[in-house]
Design an enzyme around this catalytic site. Structure first.
Site, PDB file in Angstrom:
ATOM      1  N   ASP A   9       0.865  -1.133  -0.094  1.00  0.00           N
ATOM      2  CA  ASP A   9       0.096  -0.053  -0.003  1.00  0.00           C
ATOM      3  C   ASP A   9       0.929   1.152  -0.006  1.00  0.00           C
ATOM      4  O   ASP A   9       2.179   1.075   0.420  1.00  0.00           O
ATOM      5  CB  ASP A   9      -0.836   0.075   1.166  1.00  0.00           C
ATOM      6  N   ASP A  11      -0.337   5.067   0.777  1.00  0.00           N
ATOM      7  CA  ASP A  11      -0.566   6.045   1.709  1.00  0.00           C
ATOM      8  C   ASP A  11      -0.666   5.487   3.246  1.00  0.00           C
ATOM      9  O   ASP A  11      -1.275   4.711   3.554  1.00  0.00           O
ATOM     10  CB  ASP A  11      -1.819   6.786   1.516  1.00  0.00           C
TER      11      ASP A  11
END
Length: 226
Positions: A9, A11
């Site tokens: 991922d 953010d």
């Protein structure tokens, strides 16, 4: 089955843009002499909810609110903060270890491609990643598994040959719905108890070397299949 790729991922995991997001909204509310109510600030899904946040600020400010000016001011503030933002603690070491082990690297983010690529390019890390799959390339955001399935398709791998890394409960759900083992490093805004479904739970990437993390993820999957 041997692990061949790691899917991260963006953010809050590769880079702590979650804290800068919250900080920018706190700052903008204070420009109006107001305090942001942080309750429920981080939604249980990926994607951009800026319009709802501006609507809440507009309702608090009243008729004098200038949405365009507010957006320009807030984003300029956040860009100044981002100028000095690097990878999250321990992530650079993990990426280096992965490269030495011959593991392939990918990103699966609900954010837009331009956002993710620009940040990774700024820190000189974009070239590390063979695949970047983003929210503006799929029909639904996490916890929907679409972006993870896109990353796997671009890697040409079955989910059993990769491990995902996430910072949010809905991200863990998305990865596991795509058939991936998932390592969670909880962000600062979500209770750790909400990550009980993760295959491995860590306080930080800086606490454990990557090879041990992957060994734990493999053992966890083996137990769940037994």
């Amino acid at each position: 089955m041997a692990i061949e790729a790691l899917i991260f991922d963006f953010d809050g995991l590769l880079m702590d843009t979650e804290t800068t997001l919250l900080d920018s909204w706190r700052w903008e509310w204070r420009q109006h002499g107001l305090e942001l109510d942080e309750t429920g600030f981080f939604a249980d899904h990926g994607g951009d909810v800026s319009e709802a946040r501006y609507a809440a600020l507009a309702a608090a400010v009243g008729a004098s609110f200038d949405r365009a000016a507010s957006h320009a001011r807030r984003t300029a503030y956040r860009e100044r903060v981002h100028a000095g933002l690097g990878l999250s603690p321990g992530i650079a070491a993990w990426l280096g270890e992965a490269t030495r082990q011959g593991l392939r690297l990918a990103v699966a983010s609900s954010s837009g491609s331009a956002w993710v690529r620009a940040h990774l390019a700024r820190t000189g890390d974009l070239s590390r990643f063979e695949v970047v799959a983003c929210g503006d390339e799929v029909a639904a955001h996490k916890p929907d598994p679409a972006v993870y399935r896109l990353a796997l398709a671009r890697l040409g791998l079955d989910a059993s040959r990769a491990v995902a890394f996430e910072d949010s409960p809905h991200g863990v759900e998305a990865a596991q719905a795509a058939g991936l083992r998932c390592v969670a490093i909880p962000n600062a805004f979500t209770p750790e108890a909400r990550y009980a479904h993760a295959d491995v739970l860590l306080p930080s990437a800086a606490t454990t070397i990557l090879s041990e993390v992957l060994a734990r993820a493999t053992r966890s999957k083996s137990r769940s299949n037994s």
